[in-house]
Scaffold this active site. Structure first.
Site, PDB file in Angstrom:
ATOM      1  N   ASP A  42       0.761  -1.284  -0.047  1.00 32.30           N
ATOM      2  CA  ASP A  42       0.018   0.092   0.133  1.00 32.30           C
ATOM      3  C   ASP A  42       1.075   1.396  -0.013  1.00 32.30           C
ATOM      4  O   ASP A  42       0.358   2.553  -0.009  1.00 32.30           O
ATOM      5  CB  ASP A  42      -1.078  -0.120   1.003  1.00 32.30           C
ATOM      6  CG  ASP A  42      -0.380   0.019   2.543  1.00 32.30           C
ATOM      7  OD1 ASP A  42       0.808   0.020   2.629  1.00 32.30           O
ATOM      8  OD2 ASP A  42      -1.094  -0.088   3.528  1.00 32.30           O
ATOM      9  N   GLU A 111      -0.470  -5.287   8.642  1.00 29.54           N
ATOM     10  CA  GLU A 111       0.262  -4.609   9.724  1.00 29.54           C
ATOM     11  C   GLU A 111      -0.245  -4.756  11.302  1.00 29.54           C
ATOM     12  O   GLU A 111      -1.686  -4.646  11.442  1.00 29.54           O
ATOM     13  CB  GLU A 111       0.218  -2.964   9.411  1.00 29.54           C
ATOM     14  CG  GLU A 111       0.832  -2.707   8.116  1.00 29.54           C
ATOM     15  CD  GLU A 111       1.164  -1.403   7.815  1.00 29.54           C
ATOM     16  OE1 GLU A 111       0.895  -0.458   8.935  1.00 29.54           O
ATOM     17  OE2 GLU A 111       1.379  -0.928   6.662  1.00 29.54           O
ATOM     18  N   GLU A 173      10.003  -3.621   9.941  1.00 31.45           N
ATOM     19  CA  GLU A 173      10.107  -2.298   9.416  1.00 31.45           C
ATOM     20  C   GLU A 173      10.829  -1.350  10.451  1.00 31.45           C
ATOM     21  O   GLU A 173      10.233  -1.135  11.440  1.00 31.45           O
ATOM     22  CB  GLU A 173       8.796  -1.715   8.889  1.00 31.45           C
ATOM     23  CG  GLU A 173       9.029  -0.273   8.148  1.00 31.45           C
ATOM     24  CD  GLU A 173       8.085   0.149   7.220  1.00 31.45           C
ATOM     25  OE1 GLU A 173       7.147  -0.398   6.940  1.00 31.45           O
ATOM     26  OE2 GLU A 173       8.538   1.100   6.438  1.00 31.45           O
TER      27      GLU A 173
HETATM   28  O1  KIV Z   1       3.372  -1.296   1.566  1.00 32.00           O
HETATM   29  C1  KIV Z   1       4.630  -1.471   1.649  1.00 32.00           C
HETATM   30  O2  KIV Z   1       5.346  -1.214   0.642  1.00 32.00           O
HETATM   31  C2  KIV Z   1       5.360  -2.088   2.543  1.00 32.00           C
HETATM   32  C3  KIV Z   1       6.786  -2.003   2.732  1.00 32.00           C
HETATM   33  C4  KIV Z   1       7.507  -1.065   3.310  1.00 32.00           C
HETATM   34  C5  KIV Z   1       7.254  -3.400   3.397  1.00 32.00           C
HETATM   35  O3  KIV Z   1       4.682  -2.451   3.452  1.00 32.00           O
END
Ligand code: KIV
Length: 258
Positions: A42, A111, A173
């Site tokens: 996202d 997440e 992250e």
């Molecule tokens: O959405 C995304 O690109 C991510 C990366 C930062 C792992 O979650």
């Protein structure tokens, strides 16, 4: 194509290489690279659509871009993000995960410590990647996480919980290197780091960052190309040749030959 199970089994054997992707031509090119995972993240909202936050990304936007990417990806595992607000409850998460799978995803990512959602998805046959540390969907500021003892313990216990709930891998992250190393030793599934140092089981970068296409990149990014400058130079060369009457007639000294 690697399955989620293959990726889980890579722990301790080979480093996992993962990149984000949002469009068809980039998907076609990256599918030739032998990467383990291509990921419609996202981050789409920020680096492709110009929004300030990933929380502005909707399911419809994800499905639109995932469809384009799926048409280009034939041989790489394709992961897609459940966007903000799409997994507030387990049943809603399953409905939206199924929409992503129908649009071509091989697995989904979410997440934070949503153990109930992960367990429910896994029980219904959906492969799930977790994500701890900096959580852009809800973060107030994009700063390193787990720098204090208490927050480090929280991030570690979230990673442990997500692995227990059934995630086949977990993104770490923007956490300190030592914390990423500790989590990588503590959990039985691969960790995939971004801004988390060299001790993870794999690494992920945002494609526009590593190609040097997006103007603002986090400090931990390594640029493997400088496409922003390349585009500016190509645009200027085209402008000059049109203005000087050299394109389309007159040949070109500047166009890149394919
Ligand atoms: O959405 C995304 O690109 C991510 C990366 C930062 C792992 O979650």
């Amino acid at each position: 194509m690697k399955t989620a199970e293959d990726i889980r089994a890579a722990k301790g054997r080979s480093n996992i290489a993962m990149l984000t992707v949002y469009d068809y031509p980039t998907a076609c090119a990256l599918d030739r690279c032998g990467l383990d995972i291509l990921f419609v993240g996202d981050t789409l909202g920020e680096v492709e659509l110009g929004f300030a936050r990933t929380s502005e990304v909707t399911m419809e936007m994800m499905l639109h871009h995932l469809g384009a990417v799926r048409r280009g990806v034939k041989q790489t595992h394709l992961l897609a993000d459940l966007p903000y607000g799409s997994y507030a409850a387990p049943e809603q998460a399953l409905e939206n995960a199924r929409r992503l799978l129908e649009a071509g995803a091989d697995s989904v990512k979410l997440e934070g410590p949503r153990y109930d959602v992960v367990e429910y998805l896994v029980a219904h046959g959906v492969d799930v990647m977790g994500h701890v540390g900096l959580l852009p969907q809800t973060a107030q500021r994009y700063v390193r996480q787990g720098t204090r003892k208490s927050s480090a313990a929280r991030v570690e216990s979230e990673a442990v919980g997500l692995a227990r709930a059934g995630c086949y891998a977990v993104v770490l992250e923007y956490v300190p290197t030592e914390l990423a190393q500790r989590i990588t030793s503590a959990i039985p599934v691969p960790t995939v780091g971004i801004g988390a140092g060299p001790h993870c089981d794999g690494q992920v970068l945002v494609i526009t960052d590593m190609l040097g296409l997006y103007p603002r990149v986090p400090s931990y990014v390594r640029k493997y190309a400088h496409l922003y400058e390349t585009i500016v130079q190509a645009g200027e060369a085209f402008r000059d040749e049109v203005k000087e009457g050299l394109f389309p007639s007159g040949g070109s000294g500047k166009a890149v030959k394919s």
